[in-house]
Design a protein around this motif. Structure first.
Motif, PDB file in Angstrom:
ATOM      1  N   PRO A 273       0.808  -1.230   0.000  1.00  0.00           N
ATOM      2  CA  PRO A 273       0.000   0.000   0.000  1.00  0.00           C
ATOM      3  C   PRO A 273       0.835   1.272   0.000  1.00  0.00           C
ATOM      4  O   PRO A 273       0.411   2.287  -0.559  1.00  0.00           O
ATOM      5  N   VAL A 274       2.031   1.229   0.574  1.00  0.00           N
ATOM      6  CA  VAL A 274       2.882   2.419   0.585  1.00  0.00           C
ATOM      7  C   VAL A 274       3.347   2.746  -0.832  1.00  0.00           C
ATOM      8  O   VAL A 274       3.338   3.909  -1.255  1.00  0.00           O
ATOM      9  N   VAL A 275       3.755   1.729  -1.587  1.00  0.00           N
ATOM     10  CA  VAL A 275       4.163   1.950  -2.979  1.00  0.00           C
ATOM     11  C   VAL A 275       2.983   2.477  -3.790  1.00  0.00           C
ATOM     12  O   VAL A 275       3.129   3.386  -4.611  1.00  0.00           O
ATOM     13  N   ALA A 276       1.796   1.912  -3.558  1.00  0.00           N
ATOM     14  CA  ALA A 276       0.607   2.382  -4.278  1.00  0.00           C
ATOM     15  C   ALA A 276       0.289   3.836  -3.932  1.00  0.00           C
ATOM     16  O   ALA A 276      -0.053   4.637  -4.817  1.00  0.00           O
ATOM     17  N   LEU A 277       0.405   4.206  -2.655  1.00  0.00           N
ATOM     18  CA  LEU A 277       0.153   5.592  -2.252  1.00  0.00           C
ATOM     19  C   LEU A 277       1.165   6.545  -2.886  1.00  0.00           C
ATOM     20  O   LEU A 277       0.811   7.661  -3.290  1.00  0.00           O
ATOM     21  N   ALA A 278       2.415   6.093  -2.979  1.00  0.00           N
ATOM     22  CA  ALA A 278       3.428   6.915  -3.653  1.00  0.00           C
ATOM     23  C   ALA A 278       3.052   7.129  -5.109  1.00  0.00           C
ATOM     24  O   ALA A 278       3.210   8.231  -5.657  1.00  0.00           O
ATOM     25  N   GLY A 279       2.527   6.081  -5.743  1.00  0.00           N
ATOM     26  CA  GLY A 279       2.106   6.198  -7.136  1.00  0.00           C
ATOM     27  C   GLY A 279       0.950   7.163  -7.308  1.00  0.00           C
ATOM     28  O   GLY A 279       0.954   8.012  -8.213  1.00  0.00           O
ATOM     29  N   ILE A 280      -0.052   7.063  -6.427  1.00  0.00           N
ATOM     30  CA  ILE A 280      -1.227   7.941  -6.512  1.00  0.00           C
ATOM     31  C   ILE A 280      -0.823   9.402  -6.289  1.00  0.00           C
ATOM     32  O   ILE A 280      -1.218  10.304  -7.045  1.00  0.00           O
ATOM     33  N   THR A 281      -0.023   9.630  -5.246  1.00  0.00           N
ATOM     34  CA  THR A 281       0.410  10.997  -4.957  1.00  0.00           C
ATOM     35  C   THR A 281       1.270  11.548  -6.086  1.00  0.00           C
ATOM     36  O   THR A 281       1.137  12.710  -6.486  1.00  0.00           O
ATOM     37  N   GLY A 282       2.156  10.702  -6.623  1.00  0.00           N
ATOM     38  CA  GLY A 282       3.024  11.131  -7.717  1.00  0.00           C
ATOM     39  C   GLY A 282       2.248  11.465  -8.981  1.00  0.00           C
ATOM     40  O   GLY A 282       2.547  12.461  -9.653  1.00  0.00           O
ATOM     41  N   VAL A 283       1.257  10.637  -9.315  1.00  0.00           N
ATOM     42  CA  VAL A 283       0.433  10.913 -10.504  1.00  0.00           C
ATOM     43  C   VAL A 283      -0.303  12.235 -10.347  1.00  0.00           C
ATOM     44  O   VAL A 283      -0.391  13.042 -11.293  1.00  0.00           O
ATOM     45  N   THR A 284      -0.839  12.473  -9.169  1.00  0.00           N
ATOM     46  CA  THR A 284      -1.561  13.726  -8.923  1.00  0.00           C
ATOM     47  C   THR A 284      -0.640  14.927  -9.088  1.00  0.00           C
ATOM     48  O   THR A 284      -0.989  15.915  -9.752  1.00  0.00           O
ATOM     49  N   ALA A 285       0.549  14.839  -8.478  1.00  0.00           N
ATOM     50  CA  ALA A 285       1.503  15.946  -8.592  1.00  0.00           C
ATOM     51  C   ALA A 285       1.947  16.134 -10.046  1.00  0.00           C
ATOM     52  O   ALA A 285       2.072  17.268 -10.531  1.00  0.00           O
ATOM     53  N   ALA A 286       2.180  15.029 -10.753  1.00  0.00           N
ATOM     54  CA  ALA A 286       2.607  15.104 -12.154  1.00  0.00           C
ATOM     55  C   ALA A 286       1.520  15.729 -13.021  1.00  0.00           C
ATOM     56  O   ALA A 286       1.821  16.496 -13.948  1.00  0.00           O
ATOM     57  N   ALA A 287       0.256  15.400 -12.755  1.00  0.00           N
ATOM     58  CA  ALA A 287      -0.842  15.972 -13.542  1.00  0.00           C
ATOM     59  C   ALA A 287      -0.925  17.486 -13.349  1.00  0.00           C
ATOM     60  O   ALA A 287      -1.132  18.246 -14.312  1.00  0.00           O
TER      61      ALA A 287
END
Length: 427
Positions: free
Chosen positions: A390-404
């Motif tokens: 779940p930590v890796v998944a949260l990093a992905g979600i947060t990163g996608v949001t910031a990248a968008a």
């Protein structure tokens, strides 16, 4: 006055991709490339040797991890200040001086009589000197390679770095077992000497970027560099694009606990860990090759936001607890998306004046080290409670949001720039 537009065939000629052969044919680039590869290979061996040496002396995992943490701290603390040396003095001279001093420091580390506290101090100093060296090399490369050659040369260096890191970590254990940690450190000292000789023979001398008789202080240059980088919307956006790596590098810091979760008996935890840690560098090499060789310079800028989101989006799949093969595929895809850094780097170079280039690169590099170190630390703390998936998944979600968000800001800034160009052409 109306600016005459170039004929279509001339515009297409400007979009022609530079080949790797054209870049390698440049003598000065070859010197920078060979020197960097040689030094990096020695550093990878030294990292393994240092870990073995510290653990043998202390039998303490905490001491071993603490010495490893010293490889992050100097660049964060001293990097922004020392990076200005790359603008105050001739860049080739800065690189050679750093190489020679580091060779002496690492040679001292190779002495068996060196006490533990002195070993830690030497590690700190060696890593501290990497800040002005890296800033000088980054600032010198655009002078050696212009236009699209710079992007292709950066991609070639990036692919080489990833390959050398994989080779160094893979072969490091065997080399240390064969020759011992002290001899490995002595070999690392020799690579710094070799790098200095390559720079001396292959890179021509150039004057310092700051040529005024009354040179500003290092603190003044640092403040001016910070105002330049963070005071301009376009540069600020490009820096934040670079710092997105803190999200998609985080999984590498959790590779061992993640491998333990995936361990089913067919493959051992160390083998799975190695596969996980090699996945993103593999994707980075593939992405850098395709992005630099087959994508035109203008399309790279248009694709940058999408690729930045791709660097984080595949990590979200880990929330479903997928099997090893799917995790590896997702992490390779994430590495491919990381190729957007080439376009961000090239755009950053074009926007920074030469006399502040070393300082600007030093600030960005220090930030890169900080976000990676902080990201891995926060990820490790969160994984203690939630588990690695779940930590890796949260990093992905947060990163996608910031990248968008950054992608929208980047598209707006590029639109403003295009409008200004059209207005100037119509004037």
């Amino acid at each position: 006055m109306r600016t005459r537009r170039l004929p279509g065939r001339h515009r297409r000629a400007e979009e022609r991709q530079t080949t790797y052969g054209e870049v390698i044919a440049v003598k000065e680039f070859r010197a920078l490339w060979y020197g960097q590869g040689l030094s990096l290979l020695g550093d990878q061996l030294a990292q393994v040797a240092l870990a073995v040496l510290v653990y043998d002396r202390t039998r303490s995992p905490l001491a071993t991890a603490g010495v490893y943490a010293l490889t992050y701290l100097p660049s964060i603390a001293g990097g922004p200040l020392l990076a200005g040396l790359a603008d105050r003095f001739a860049r080739r001279g800065v690189m050679m001086t750093c190489d020679l001093i580091r060779a002496l420091l690492v040679a001292a580390m190779a002495l068996p009589i060196m006490p533990f506290w002195a070993l830690c101090a030497l590690v700190f100093l060696v890593v501290l000197l990497s800040a002005p060296f890296s800033a000088a090399r980054a600032a010198l490369l655009p002078e050696v390679l212009e236009d699209d050659r710079y992007v292709v040369g950066s991609a070639l260096q990036n692919m080489t770095n990833q390959a050398v890191q994989m080779l160094g970590f893979a072969a490091g254990g065997a080399v240390i077992a064969a020759m011992g940690p002290y001899r490995a450190l002595a070999l690392d000292a020799a690579t710094f000497l070799g790098s200095a000789l390559i720079l001396l023979s292959g890179v021509r001398p150039r004057p310092a970027a700051v040529r005024s008789a009354a040179k500003p202080s290092m603190w003044t240059m640092t403040r001016a560099g910070a105002r330049l980088v963070f005071g301009d919307k376009k540069l600020r956006t490009l820096v934040l694009f670079a710092w997105l790596c803190g999200f998609y590098i985080l999984p590498e810091g959790l590779a061992v606990p993640y491998a333990a979760k995936l361990h089913t008996g067919a493959l051992s935890v160390p083998v799975i860990t190695g596969l996980l840690m090699a996945a993103m560098p593999t994707g980075t090499v593939l992405g850098a090759f395709v992005f630099s060789r087959f994508v035109s310079p203008s399309r790279r800028l248009r694709m940058m936001g999408w690729l930045a989101m791709l660097s984080c989006a595949p990590l979200v799949v880990t929330a479903t607890h997928p099997p090893l093969a799917m995790v590896l595929g997702a992490w390779v895809l994430s590495g491919i998306g990381g190729a957007y850094q080439l376009a961000a780097n090239a755009a950053f170079v074009q926007c920074v004046p030469d006399e502040q280039r070393g300082q600007a690169f030093g600030l960005v590099q220090s930030g890169l080290m900080a976000v990676q170190g902080i990201g891995i630390l926060v990820g490790g703390l969160a994984a203690e409670r939630l588990g690695p998936e779940p930590v890796v998944a949260l990093a992905g979600i947060t990163g996608v949001t910031a990248a968008a968000v950054l992608a929208m800001i980047w598209a707006e800034s590029r639109g403003d720039g295009s409008a200004r160009v059209r207005a100037q052409a119509a004037a």
